[in-house]
Design an enzyme around this catalytic site. Structure first.
Site, PDB file in Angstrom:
ATOM      1  CB  CYS A 157     -13.938   0.464  -0.949  1.00 46.62           C
ATOM      2  SG  CYS A 157     -13.390   2.124  -0.514  1.00 46.62           S
ATOM      3  NE  ARG A 162      -3.913   0.424   1.593  1.00 42.44           N
ATOM      4  CZ  ARG A 162      -5.151   0.311   2.047  1.00 42.44           C
ATOM      5  NH1 ARG A 162      -5.516   0.944   3.143  1.00 42.44           N
ATOM      6  NH2 ARG A 162      -6.047  -0.417   1.417  1.00 42.44           N
ATOM      7  CG  HIS A 190      -8.186  -0.057  -3.469  1.00 36.04           C
ATOM      8  ND1 HIS A 190      -7.339  -1.107  -3.178  1.00 36.04           N
ATOM      9  CD2 HIS A 190      -8.973   0.096  -2.368  1.00 36.04           C
ATOM     10  CE1 HIS A 190      -7.602  -1.553  -1.957  1.00 36.04           C
ATOM     11  NE2 HIS A 190      -8.586  -0.851  -1.448  1.00 36.04           N
ATOM     12  CG  ASP A 231     -13.852   5.656  -1.352  1.00 33.34           C
ATOM     13  OD1 ASP A 231     -13.971   5.344  -0.146  1.00 33.34           O
ATOM     14  OD2 ASP A 231     -12.753   5.697  -1.943  1.00 33.34           O
ATOM     15  NE  ARG A 250     -10.287  -5.880  -0.699  1.00 29.64           N
ATOM     16  CZ  ARG A 250      -9.529  -4.874  -0.229  1.00 29.64           C
ATOM     17  NH1 ARG A 250     -10.107  -3.875   0.412  1.00 29.64           N
ATOM     18  NH2 ARG A 250      -8.221  -4.834  -0.435  1.00 29.64           N
ATOM     19  CD  GLN A 275     -12.818  -2.353  -1.940  1.00 32.09           C
ATOM     20  OE1 GLN A 275     -12.028  -2.340  -1.021  1.00 32.09           O
ATOM     21  NE2 GLN A 275     -14.038  -2.870  -1.829  1.00 32.09           N
TER      22      GLN A 275
HETATM   23  N1   CP Z   1     -11.256  -0.930   1.504  1.00 27.31           N
HETATM   24  C1   CP Z   1     -10.004  -1.014   2.001  1.00 27.31           C
HETATM   25  O1   CP Z   1      -9.027  -1.174   1.273  1.00 27.31           O
HETATM   26  O2   CP Z   1      -9.932  -0.914   3.346  1.00 27.31           O
HETATM   27  P1   CP Z   1      -8.604  -0.755   4.213  1.00 27.31           P
HETATM   28  O3   CP Z   1      -8.094   0.640   4.003  1.00 27.31           O
HETATM   29  O4   CP Z   1      -9.058  -0.977   5.629  1.00 27.31           O
HETATM   30  O5   CP Z   1      -7.603  -1.760   3.763  1.00 27.31           O
HETATM   31  N1  NVA Z   2     -10.246   6.230  -1.416  1.00 26.37           N
HETATM   32  C1  NVA Z   2      -9.885   5.737  -0.111  1.00 26.37           C
HETATM   33  C2  NVA Z   2      -9.974   4.260  -0.096  1.00 26.37           C
HETATM   34  C3  NVA Z   2      -9.661   3.620   1.228  1.00 26.37           C
HETATM   35  C4  NVA Z   2      -9.733   2.126   1.179  1.00 26.37           C
HETATM   36  C5  NVA Z   2      -8.494   6.203   0.256  1.00 26.37           C
HETATM   37  O1  NVA Z   2      -7.607   6.181  -0.604  1.00 26.37           O
HETATM   38  O2  NVA Z   2      -8.281   6.591   1.398  1.00 26.37           O
END
Ligand code: CP
Ligand code: NVA
Length: 302
Positions: free
Chosen positions: A261, A104, A131, A222, A289, A134
């Site tokens: 998500c 990440r 992402h 989101d 997931r 997701q």
């Molecule tokens: N939706 C998602 O990726 O959640 P997290 O940020 O908790 O991993």
């Molecule tokens: N769009 C959000 C998704 C989190 C899973 C972010 O990047 O924070």
């Protein structure tokens, strides 16, 4: 191990591969736990997190454990990455220890650098650009509830962020119609919408949530403030008209699903009565997931 079998973005993979991953995910989900308990025996996954995570982090870790493998977590603070060791050098070293790496990353270019220098598969666990993991869970969830997603209409109302971009990729690869409603200044790059068109996809961008949602099979949103976009502008003001409430949902099909998500901010991007309502599949999506990660991991590693 198939060298270069990265899972970086949905546009980098063909529809057949993505469908194969989802099929694997469903087969593993439906099978008895013991049946796949040795699938990734002896495999170790490194998980690098430059940003917080609940779902991605735990679902990948648990997926490895349930498939007979193991996982190692690496945060910036606890590794030499936090002291300036380059991602390229980290990739060269980790490739000698582990079988795959999930990252990440704050910046998408960090993911690409890792993938360039890694000799083991790299999986995108979210960047500022996209992402894709997701979306594998989201498509799986839609299909479990409503059958094939191909030809169906999905409406996005909100920030044109990383998750929205992966919805664009998914629309093309899985053959559904995507209508995005975003504020002008928070819309996805028009080049990405143009890419969808050149690929024969059906992706439209509007600034009017009502028209986007009309007759949709599923409404998605989101957070208004993604990780890294805090305090960048008056997001709440710009995004207020895109809030998903009952009035907006009433324009979609009567059985339209609601997806998010997570994490969600109740009464900001979505009202409680929608996210906690009968047509919300957010918990199934979060649960999937785990299953989608199993499909991705087994595709990368076997
Ligand atoms: N939706 C998602 O990726 O959640 P997290 O940020 O908790 O991993
Ligand atoms: N769009 C959000 C998704 C989190 C899973 C972010 O990047 O924070």
């Amino acid at each position: 191990m198939k060298i270069g079998h990265h899972f970086l973005d949905l546009d980098a993979l063909d529809s057949k591969s993505l469908r194969a991953i989802l099929t694997r995910a469903s087969v593993i989900k439906e099978g008895a736990r013991a049946q796949n308990a040795n699938l990734l025996e002896g495999c170790v996954l490194a998980l690098i997190f430059e940003r917080p995570s609940t779902r991605t982090r735990i679902s990948f870790h648990v997926a490895m454990l349930q498939l007979g493998g193991q996982a190692v977590m690496l945060s910036l603070e606890e590794s030499q990455l936090g002291r300036g060791e380059s991602m390229a050098d980290t990739a060269r070293v980790l490739s000698r220890y582990v079988d795959a790496i999930v990252i990440r990353a704050t910046k998408h270019r960090t993911l690409l650098e890792l993938a360039k220098y890694s000799e083991v598969p790299v999986i995108n666990g979210l960047t500022d650009f996209s992402h894709p993991c997701q979306l594998m869970a989201d498509v799986m969830t839609f299909e479990e509830h409503r059958g094939p997603i191909s030809g169906r209409v999905i409406a996005w109302s909100g920030d044109g962020n990383n998750v929205a971009r992966s919805w664009i990729h998914a629309a093309v690869r899985f053959g559904f119609e995507l209508r995005l409603a975003c504020p002008v200044s928070l819309s996805p790059d028009t080049q990405l919408v143009a890419w969808a068109e050149t690929e024969g996809g059906s992706v439209t961008l509007t600034h009017d949530p009502q028209s986007a949602v009309e007759g949709a099979d599923c409404v998605v949103t989101d957070t208004w403030i993604s990780m890294g976009s805090e305090g960048t502008e008056n997001r709440r003001g710009l995004l207020a008209p895109f809030k998903v409430d009952e009035a907006l949902m009433s324009l979609a099909k009567p059985d339209a699903l609601f997806m998010h998500c997570l994490p969600a901010h109740r009464d900001e991007e979505v009202v409680s009565s929608v996210i906690d309502g009968d047509n919300s599949v957010v918990w199934d999506g979060a649960g999937n997931r785990l299953h989608a990660q199993k499909g991705i991991l087994s595709w990368c590693l076997t």
